[in-house]
Write an enzyme that holds these catalytic residues in place. Structure first.
Site, PDB file in Angstrom:
ATOM      1  N   CYS A 256       0.839  -1.198   0.000  1.00 53.04           N
ATOM      2  CA  CYS A 256       0.000   0.000   0.000  1.00 53.04           C
ATOM      3  C   CYS A 256       0.880   1.255   0.000  1.00 53.04           C
ATOM      4  O   CYS A 256       1.998   1.247   0.515  1.00 53.04           O
ATOM      5  CB  CYS A 256      -0.911   0.002   1.224  1.00 53.04           C
ATOM      6  SG  CYS A 256      -2.107   1.364   1.212  1.00 53.04           S
TER       7      CYS A 256
ATOM      8  N   ASP B  26       0.483   3.771   1.747  1.00 45.19           N
ATOM      9  CA  ASP B  26       0.533   4.294   3.115  1.00 45.19           C
ATOM     10  C   ASP B  26       1.986   4.448   3.586  1.00 45.19           C
ATOM     11  O   ASP B  26       2.771   3.503   3.496  1.00 45.19           O
ATOM     12  CB  ASP B  26      -0.221   3.305   4.024  1.00 45.19           C
ATOM     13  CG  ASP B  26      -0.472   3.860   5.412  1.00 45.19           C
ATOM     14  OD1 ASP B  26       0.506   4.235   6.092  1.00 45.19           O
ATOM     15  OD2 ASP B  26      -1.641   3.910   5.816  1.00 45.19           O
TER      16      ASP B  26
ATOM     17  N   ARG C 198       3.366   4.419   6.337  1.00 40.60           N
ATOM     18  CA  ARG C 198       3.824   3.667   7.516  1.00 40.60           C
ATOM     19  C   ARG C 198       4.253   2.251   7.174  1.00 40.60           C
ATOM     20  O   ARG C 198       4.689   1.510   8.047  1.00 40.60           O
ATOM     21  CB  ARG C 198       2.700   3.611   8.567  1.00 40.60           C
ATOM     22  CG  ARG C 198       2.273   4.980   9.061  1.00 40.60           C
ATOM     23  CD  ARG C 198       0.958   4.913   9.806  1.00 40.60           C
ATOM     24  NE  ARG C 198      -0.160   4.531   8.928  1.00 40.60           N
ATOM     25  CZ  ARG C 198      -1.409   4.358   9.343  1.00 40.60           C
ATOM     26  NH1 ARG C 198      -1.704   4.531  10.611  1.00 40.60           N
ATOM     27  NH2 ARG C 198      -2.356   4.016   8.486  1.00 40.60           N
TER      28      ARG C 198
ATOM     29  N   HIS D  74      -2.344  -4.030   5.113  1.00 43.58           N
ATOM     30  CA  HIS D  74      -2.133  -3.629   6.506  1.00 43.58           C
ATOM     31  C   HIS D  74      -3.450  -3.261   7.163  1.00 43.58           C
ATOM     32  O   HIS D  74      -4.405  -2.870   6.487  1.00 43.58           O
ATOM     33  CB  HIS D  74      -1.145  -2.460   6.576  1.00 43.58           C
ATOM     34  CG  HIS D  74      -1.658  -1.194   5.954  1.00 43.58           C
ATOM     35  ND1 HIS D  74      -2.160  -0.152   6.688  1.00 43.58           N
ATOM     36  CD2 HIS D  74      -1.760  -0.808   4.654  1.00 43.58           C
ATOM     37  CE1 HIS D  74      -2.531   0.825   5.868  1.00 43.58           C
ATOM     38  NE2 HIS D  74      -2.312   0.453   4.623  1.00 43.58           N
TER      39      HIS D  74
ATOM     40  N   CYS E 259      -6.105   0.423   6.992  1.00 38.93           N
ATOM     41  CA  CYS E 259      -5.833   0.895   5.630  1.00 38.93           C
ATOM     42  C   CYS E 259      -6.945   1.837   5.136  1.00 38.93           C
ATOM     43  O   CYS E 259      -8.122   1.444   5.088  1.00 38.93           O
ATOM     44  CB  CYS E 259      -5.699  -0.295   4.687  1.00 38.93           C
ATOM     45  SG  CYS E 259      -5.348   0.189   2.976  1.00 38.93           S
TER      46      CYS E 259
HETATM   47 CO    CO Z   1      -3.341   1.194   3.010  1.00 35.57          CO
END
Ligand code: CO
Length: 213
Positions: free
Chosen positions: A44, A46, A48, A100, A103
């Site tokens: 993803c 994202d 993190r 994750h 999300c």
């Molecule tokens: Co995500």
């Protein structure tokens, strides 16, 4: 004169490059020699869930493709080109799909529909939801339902990749290639497997039978 924010990032980069060079004078010349990653990571966007940090692998070990919701879309030229390059040119032996918990892409897919680009992109998660909603219907809490959906979405993407002609042609030619599904619990910093790894036609068929498709 660079923008102040850009200046700050460039200064950070100089500091890091200097530190690395002091610690290991040949680091950058080794990096420049070759790109031989040991895996393709589909994760993803994202911030993190950065693969190098999650796997603690040396720099250069991971060939990375990231998008909202870690989707492998067989009609997306970007996904296809990355997969083809990883398999046919870099000859990575392993592909990891990693979702994750928490999300935003999954939350979006389960809470809104429309025709904005992010709606159209996350439609692919909704398709997986429609196939597997029986595993989610008894979960009342929305964020728990999303987290379970993240795991189901990874299974669906592992299956999509394994069914691609790029992967099946590699198997046909005897190239070792395994596709793995992981999920990341952000609140614990832990990765865990969400499905059986698929490494040949036989394990692909087992997965197909297990998911009823
Ligand atoms: Co995500």
């Amino acid at each position: 004169m660079p923008h102040p924010q850009l200046q700050a990032w460039l200064a950070q980069n100089r500091k890091l490059a200097d530190q690395r060079q002091r610690r290991d004078p040949d680091f950058f010349s080794r990096q420049a020699e070759a790109h031989a990653p040991e895996l393709l990571w589909i994760g993803c966007s994202d911030g993190r869930v950065s693969p190098d940090q999650l796997l603690n692998l040396p720099a250069g070990s991971v060939f990375v493709h990231r998008n909202i919701g870690n989707i492998f879309a067989s009609n997306d030229l970007n996904c296809l080109a990355v997969l083809e390059y990883a398999v046919d040119v870099l000859k990575v032996p392993d592909i990891v799909v990693c979702g994750h918990h928490g999300c935003g892409g999954i939350r979006h897919a389960l809470s809104s529909t429309g025709s904005a680009p992010v709606d159209l992109w996350t439609d692919q998660i909704r398709f997986a939801y429609e196939l597997f909603h029986q595993y989610l219907d008894d979960i009342n809490d929305f964020s728990h339902r999303c987290d379970r959906m993240s795991e189901i979405n990874v299974r669906a993407q592992v299956y999509n990749i394994s069914r691609s002609s790029i992967v099946r042609d590699a198997w046909k030619h005897g190239q070792p290639l395994a596709i793995h599904g992981l999920c990341y619990r952000i609140e614990e910093g832990r990765l865990f497997a969400v499905c059986e790894s698929i490494c040949d036609e036989a394990s692909l068929q087992r997965q197909a039978n297990a998911s009823g498709s």
